[in-house]
Design a protein around this motif. Structure first.
Motif, PDB file in Angstrom:
ATOM      1  N   ILE A   8       2.283  -9.170  -8.312  1.00 20.30           N
ATOM      2  CA  ILE A   8       2.268 -10.847  -8.478  1.00 20.30           C
ATOM      3  C   ILE A   8       3.189 -11.381  -7.312  1.00 20.30           C
ATOM      4  CG2 ILE A   8       3.286 -12.578  -9.633  1.00 20.30           C
ATOM      5  CD1 ILE A   8       1.241 -11.209 -11.279  1.00 20.30           C
ATOM      6  N   GLU A   9       4.079 -10.563  -6.468  1.00 16.25           N
ATOM      7  CA  GLU A   9       4.679 -11.034  -5.432  1.00 16.25           C
ATOM      8  C   GLU A   9       3.822 -11.076  -4.227  1.00 16.25           C
ATOM      9  OE1 GLU A   9       8.182  -8.401  -5.136  1.00 16.25           O
ATOM     10  OE2 GLU A   9       9.239  -9.446  -6.642  1.00 16.25           O
ATOM     11  N   GLY A  10       2.816 -10.182  -4.321  1.00 21.00           N
ATOM     12  CA  GLY A  10       1.658 -10.279  -3.260  1.00 21.00           C
ATOM     13  C   GLY A  10       0.835 -11.207  -3.604  1.00 21.00           C
ATOM     14  N   TYR A  11       0.568 -11.508  -4.503  1.00 18.84           N
ATOM     15  CA  TYR A  11      -0.637 -12.562  -4.948  1.00 18.84           C
ATOM     16  C   TYR A  11       0.137 -13.985  -4.461  1.00 18.84           C
ATOM     17  CZ  TYR A  11      -4.010 -15.304  -7.773  1.00 18.84           C
ATOM     18  OH  TYR A  11      -4.851 -15.963  -7.995  1.00 18.84           O
ATOM     19  N   VAL A  12       1.237 -14.207  -4.802  1.00 22.20           N
ATOM     20  CA  VAL A  12       1.970 -15.467  -4.589  1.00 22.20           C
ATOM     21  C   VAL A  12       2.103 -15.428  -2.949  1.00 22.20           C
ATOM     22  CG1 VAL A  12       4.024 -16.661  -4.474  1.00 22.20           C
ATOM     23  CG2 VAL A  12       2.997 -15.791  -6.687  1.00 22.20           C
ATOM     24  N   ARG A  13       2.294 -14.368  -2.326  1.00 21.23           N
ATOM     25  CA  ARG A  13       2.495 -14.431  -0.740  1.00 21.23           C
ATOM     26  C   ARG A  13       1.061 -14.879  -0.378  1.00 21.23           C
ATOM     27  NH1 ARG A  13       5.040 -10.286  -0.410  1.00 21.23           N
ATOM     28  NH2 ARG A  13       3.351  -8.578  -0.436  1.00 21.23           N
ATOM     29  N   ALA A  14       0.093 -14.252  -0.838  1.00 15.86           N
ATOM     30  CA  ALA A  14      -1.343 -14.624  -0.141  1.00 15.86           C
ATOM     31  C   ALA A  14      -1.769 -15.933  -0.699  1.00 15.86           C
ATOM     32  CB  ALA A  14      -2.409 -13.609  -0.867  1.00 15.86           C
ATOM     33  N   TRP A  15      -1.203 -16.381  -1.859  1.00 11.74           N
ATOM     34  CA  TRP A  15      -1.688 -17.687  -2.287  1.00 11.74           C
ATOM     35  C   TRP A  15      -0.808 -18.701  -1.042  1.00 11.74           C
ATOM     36  CZ3 TRP A  15      -0.117 -19.427  -7.750  1.00 11.74           C
ATOM     37  CH2 TRP A  15      -0.282 -20.654  -8.272  1.00 11.74           C
ATOM     38  N   ASN A  16       0.241 -18.414  -0.751  1.00 12.61           N
ATOM     39  CA  ASN A  16       0.952 -19.242   0.144  1.00 12.61           C
ATOM     40  C   ASN A  16       0.678 -19.116   1.616  1.00 12.61           C
ATOM     41  OD1 ASN A  16       2.705 -21.399  -1.154  1.00 12.61           O
ATOM     42  ND2 ASN A  16       3.438 -19.204  -2.043  1.00 12.61           N
ATOM     43  N   SER A  17      -0.047 -18.023   2.072  1.00 14.24           N
ATOM     44  CA  SER A  17      -0.210 -17.639   3.629  1.00 14.24           C
ATOM     45  C   SER A  17      -1.954 -17.958   3.650  1.00 14.24           C
ATOM     46  CB  SER A  17       0.017 -16.223   3.845  1.00 14.24           C
ATOM     47  OG  SER A  17      -0.893 -15.341   3.133  1.00 14.24           O
ATOM     48  N   ASN A  18      -2.611 -17.521   2.819  1.00 14.42           N
ATOM     49  CA  ASN A  18      -4.168 -17.949   2.968  1.00 14.42           C
ATOM     50  C   ASN A  18      -4.565 -16.783   3.951  1.00 14.42           C
ATOM     51  OD1 ASN A  18      -4.791 -19.830   0.965  1.00 14.42           O
ATOM     52  ND2 ASN A  18      -3.530 -21.223   2.272  1.00 14.42           N
ATOM     53  N   ASP A  19      -3.417 -15.900   4.328  1.00 14.87           N
ATOM     54  CA  ASP A  19      -4.126 -14.618   5.308  1.00 14.87           C
ATOM     55  C   ASP A  19      -5.177 -13.951   4.563  1.00 14.87           C
ATOM     56  OD1 ASP A  19      -4.122 -12.022   6.510  1.00 14.87           O
ATOM     57  OD2 ASP A  19      -2.324 -13.146   7.765  1.00 14.87           O
ATOM     58  N   PRO A  20      -6.445 -13.597   5.358  1.00 15.37           N
ATOM     59  CA  PRO A  20      -7.272 -12.975   4.639  1.00 15.37           C
ATOM     60  C   PRO A  20      -6.550 -11.477   4.307  1.00 15.37           C
ATOM     61  CG  PRO A  20      -8.199 -14.195   6.397  1.00 15.37           C
ATOM     62  CD  PRO A  20      -6.667 -14.538   6.546  1.00 15.37           C
ATOM     63  N   ASP A  21      -5.982 -10.826   5.286  1.00 14.17           N
ATOM     64  CA  ASP A  21      -5.292  -9.398   5.072  1.00 14.17           C
ATOM     65  C   ASP A  21      -4.488  -9.780   3.671  1.00 14.17           C
ATOM     66  OD1 ASP A  21      -6.867  -8.550   7.171  1.00 14.17           O
ATOM     67  OD2 ASP A  21      -4.796  -8.937   8.510  1.00 14.17           O
ATOM     68  N   ASP A  22      -3.783 -10.414   3.558  1.00 12.47           N
ATOM     69  CA  ASP A  22      -2.766 -10.474   2.337  1.00 12.47           C
ATOM     70  C   ASP A  22      -3.772 -10.596   1.103  1.00 12.47           C
ATOM     71  OD1 ASP A  22      -0.592 -10.499   3.915  1.00 12.47           O
ATOM     72  OD2 ASP A  22      -0.219 -12.886   3.783  1.00 12.47           O
ATOM     73  N   ILE A  23      -4.561 -11.413   0.976  1.00  6.92           N
ATOM     74  CA  ILE A  23      -5.487 -11.402  -0.055  1.00  6.92           C
ATOM     75  C   ILE A  23      -6.429 -10.105  -0.265  1.00  6.92           C
ATOM     76  CG2 ILE A  23      -7.600 -12.623  -1.200  1.00  6.92           C
ATOM     77  CD1 ILE A  23      -6.888 -15.021   0.941  1.00  6.92           C
ATOM     78  N   ALA A  24      -6.829  -9.523   0.826  1.00  7.38           N
ATOM     79  CA  ALA A  24      -7.599  -8.329   0.900  1.00  7.38           C
ATOM     80  C   ALA A  24      -6.869  -7.104   0.305  1.00  7.38           C
ATOM     81  CB  ALA A  24      -8.201  -7.939   1.786  1.00  7.38           C
ATOM     82  N   ALA A  25      -5.618  -7.023   0.687  1.00  7.95           N
ATOM     83  CA  ALA A  25      -4.613  -6.003   0.090  1.00  7.95           C
ATOM     84  C   ALA A  25      -4.389  -6.006  -1.366  1.00  7.95           C
ATOM     85  CB  ALA A  25      -3.283  -6.046   0.752  1.00  7.95           C
ATOM     86  N   LEU A  26      -4.791  -7.010  -2.175  1.00  8.02           N
ATOM     87  CA  LEU A  26      -4.303  -7.102  -3.578  1.00  8.02           C
ATOM     88  C   LEU A  26      -5.625  -6.480  -4.301  1.00  8.02           C
ATOM     89  CD1 LEU A  26      -3.489 -10.840  -3.860  1.00  8.02           C
ATOM     90  CD2 LEU A  26      -1.839  -8.754  -3.960  1.00  8.02           C
ATOM     91  N   PHE A  27      -6.875  -6.232  -3.732  1.00  4.13           N
ATOM     92  CA  PHE A  27      -8.091  -5.900  -4.415  1.00  4.13           C
ATOM     93  C   PHE A  27      -8.525  -4.615  -3.821  1.00  4.13           C
ATOM     94  CE2 PHE A  27      -7.211 -10.370  -4.872  1.00  4.13           C
ATOM     95  CZ  PHE A  27      -7.358 -10.508  -5.994  1.00  4.13           C
ATOM     96  N   THR A  28      -9.115  -4.059  -4.766  1.00  2.00           N
ATOM     97  CA  THR A  28      -9.826  -2.792  -4.475  1.00  2.00           C
ATOM     98  C   THR A  28     -11.290  -3.426  -3.735  1.00  2.00           C
ATOM     99  OG1 THR A  28     -11.050  -2.658  -6.541  1.00  2.00           O
ATOM    100  CG2 THR A  28      -9.298  -1.245  -6.331  1.00  2.00           C
ATOM    101  N   GLU A  29     -12.012  -2.641  -2.835  1.00  2.00           N
ATOM    102  CA  GLU A  29     -13.302  -2.873  -2.372  1.00  2.00           C
ATOM    103  C   GLU A  29     -14.156  -3.436  -3.373  1.00  2.00           C
ATOM    104  OE1 GLU A  29     -16.530  -0.720   0.498  1.00  2.00           O
ATOM    105  OE2 GLU A  29     -14.342  -0.217   0.821  1.00  2.00           O
ATOM    106  N   ASP A  30     -14.374  -2.854  -4.607  1.00  2.00           N
ATOM    107  CA  ASP A  30     -15.280  -3.340  -5.639  1.00  2.00           C
ATOM    108  C   ASP A  30     -14.929  -4.053  -6.710  1.00  2.00           C
ATOM    109  OD1 ASP A  30     -13.985  -1.285  -6.713  1.00  2.00           O
ATOM    110  OD2 ASP A  30     -15.627  -0.259  -7.755  1.00  2.00           O
TER     111      ASP A  30
END
Length: 116
Positions: A8-30
């Motif tokens: 969740i902390e990673g999700y909120v960080r990605a939400w606020n950064s809109n950094d593609p790497d932050d978003i991608a780090a949350l999810f598996t490839e598929d």
């Protein structure tokens, strides 16, 4: 018991950064991401990043308060409230995890609060 807070902390960080790497780090490839329970999902990490960035919020635009409803090693259910300057939403997230802690399936239910 596995705690959902790092994800969740990673999700909120990605939400606020809109950094593609932050978003991608949350999810598996598929991974699949349902923005509504019965809608067609975003399919695959690249699609998730692309769709997320196509609908991004401005950093710091919203606040998110949450608490776990149910947490296991495989799935967490999170209840939250997202508050923007002009609107508020109740959220229910079902997050299914891969063994490495990344999300393999994300489903969100959301409801806008009545503006009375």
């Amino acid at each position: 018991m596995v705690q959902p807070h790092p994800w969740i902390e990673g999700y909120v960080r990605a939400w606020n950064s809109n950094d593609p790497d932050d978003i991608a780090a949350l999810f598996t490839e598929d991974a699949v991401y349902y923005t509504e329970p019965y809608s067609s999902p975003w399919q695959g990490r690249d699609d998730i990043v692309r769709e997320w960035l196509g609908r991004q919020d401005k950093p710091g635009e919203a606040t998110f308060e949450w608490h776990p409803v149910s947490v296991t090693e495989d799935v967490s259910v999170i209840q939250g409230v997202t508050t923007y300057p002009d609107k508020t939403y109740s959220n229910l997230w079902v997050i299914r995890f891969a063994p490495d802690g990344r999300c393999r399936e994300f489903t969100e239910w959301w409801m806008r609060h009545d503006a009375r």
